[in-house]
Design a protein around this motif. Sequence first.
Motif, PDB file in Angstrom:
ATOM      1  N   THR A 209       0.843  -1.191   0.000  1.00  0.00           N
ATOM      2  CA  THR A 209       0.000   0.000   0.000  1.00  0.00           C
ATOM      3  C   THR A 209       0.879   1.243   0.000  1.00  0.00           C
ATOM      4  N   ARG A 213      -4.162   8.873  -1.580  1.00  0.00           N
ATOM      5  CA  ARG A 213      -5.576   8.603  -1.847  1.00  0.00           C
ATOM      6  C   ARG A 213      -5.750   8.097  -3.278  1.00  0.00           C
ATOM      7  N   GLN A 214      -6.854   7.450  -3.515  1.00  0.00           N
ATOM      8  CA  GLN A 214      -7.205   7.091  -4.887  1.00  0.00           C
ATOM      9  C   GLN A 214      -7.439   8.369  -5.685  1.00  0.00           C
ATOM     10  N   ASP A 215      -6.963   8.375  -6.915  1.00  0.00           N
ATOM     11  CA  ASP A 215      -7.146   9.522  -7.816  1.00  0.00           C
ATOM     12  C   ASP A 215      -6.556  10.815  -7.243  1.00  0.00           C
ATOM     13  N   GLU A 216      -5.400  10.719  -6.612  1.00  0.00           N
ATOM     14  CA  GLU A 216      -4.805  11.906  -5.974  1.00  0.00           C
ATOM     15  C   GLU A 216      -3.955  12.738  -6.928  1.00  0.00           C
ATOM     16  N   ARG A 240      -0.710  -0.167  -8.455  1.00  0.00           N
ATOM     17  CA  ARG A 240      -0.866   0.712  -7.294  1.00  0.00           C
ATOM     18  C   ARG A 240      -0.730   2.179  -7.697  1.00  0.00           C
ATOM     19  N   ARG A 243      -3.810   3.484  -9.497  1.00  0.00           N
ATOM     20  CA  ARG A 243      -4.922   3.727  -8.567  1.00  0.00           C
ATOM     21  C   ARG A 243      -4.848   5.151  -8.021  1.00  0.00           C
ATOM     22  N   THR A 244      -3.649   5.668  -7.828  1.00  0.00           N
ATOM     23  CA  THR A 244      -3.494   7.013  -7.263  1.00  0.00           C
ATOM     24  C   THR A 244      -3.542   8.106  -8.326  1.00  0.00           C
ATOM     25  N   ASP A 279      -9.999   2.510 -14.002  1.00  0.00           N
ATOM     26  CA  ASP A 279      -9.339   1.845 -12.871  1.00  0.00           C
ATOM     27  C   ASP A 279      -9.232   0.345 -13.121  1.00  0.00           C
TER      28      ASP A 279
END
Length: 279
Positions: A209, A213-216, A240, A243-244, A279
Amino acid sequence: MVIDTNKAFKEIQTYLHTLTGIYLDSSKHTMMKNRLDSLKQFPVFDNIATASELIALANKNPQARQLFINAFTTNQTDFFREKVHFQDMLDRVLPALFKNQFNIKIYCAASSTGEEPYSIAATVLYACEVYNSSCDVEIYASDIDTKVLQDAKDGVFTLSPTLSLPTWINMDKYFDTLQVFANGTKTIRAKSTLKKMIKFFQLNLHDTTYPFRQDEFDIIFCRNVLIYFQPKEQEAILQRLLRTLKPNGTLYIGHADDILGLKDKVERLGNKTYIKIRD
C-alpha cells in the motif's frame, strides 16, 4: 563479508528481494560482493563475516537494515533525462490543467538524488510563466534510499557542460551557481522557489500500500526503476500507481519499461507516455 559460495549469494539475493523487491540474478555476483564490501566502512557491521550474520543483524537493527538497502540501490539519474516527457508536460499536460483546476499534484517515484523532481519543478515554474498561471503545484518525490533522499533535500548538484538540456530552460533562473571549474563543470544549488514545491519522503515501491488517496495525482513519473523488479512485481507497482492517478491523468515510464498487462487501463500516446482511462 563472505559471499563466495552459491548458498551465500542466494541468501543475500533472497533477503534483498524480500525487503525491497529488487531482484539480482546470478550475473550480478561481483556487483553484489562490491556492494557488500562498501558496508565495511560502517562500525555497525564490524565482526560480521557471513551472509547469515549480516541478515540476522539487519533483521534486528534498523540502522543496519537501511544501510544494507542503501548499498543495493542504483541511483543513475540526471537533469531532464528523457526530455520528451518534460516537453509533453509543458506543451500538453500543464496548459490543460491550468485551465481546469487550481491545484495540481505530481508524484515522482524513485526520485534518487533529486535531479528528476527538480527538473519537474523547473518545468512547472517555466510553464506558469509562459501560460500566466498562478496554479498551486505540489510535487511529491520518494525513494527507498535514505542517503539519496538527503542529497535531494540538500539540492546541491554537479552540472556538466556537456549535459543536453531543453532549449527553453535557463538553469540560472532556478539554481544558484556555487562554483565553476576550469572544464566548465559547475556546482549548483536549487533555489528556494524549487525546494518549497517538493516534498521528499521515503517509500518502498514494493510495499503493498502507498500513503496516497485514490485519484490523488494529475501526473506520475515512474521512470527507470521498474527494470529492477521482476515482471509480476512491475505490474503490481504500476497497478498501485494507477490507482493514485486521476482519470485522464498522465503516467510517464522509462524507455526500458513496459505497461505490461495494464494496457486496458490506459491510452498510449507514444514515448512511454500513457493516459489513465479506467481503474
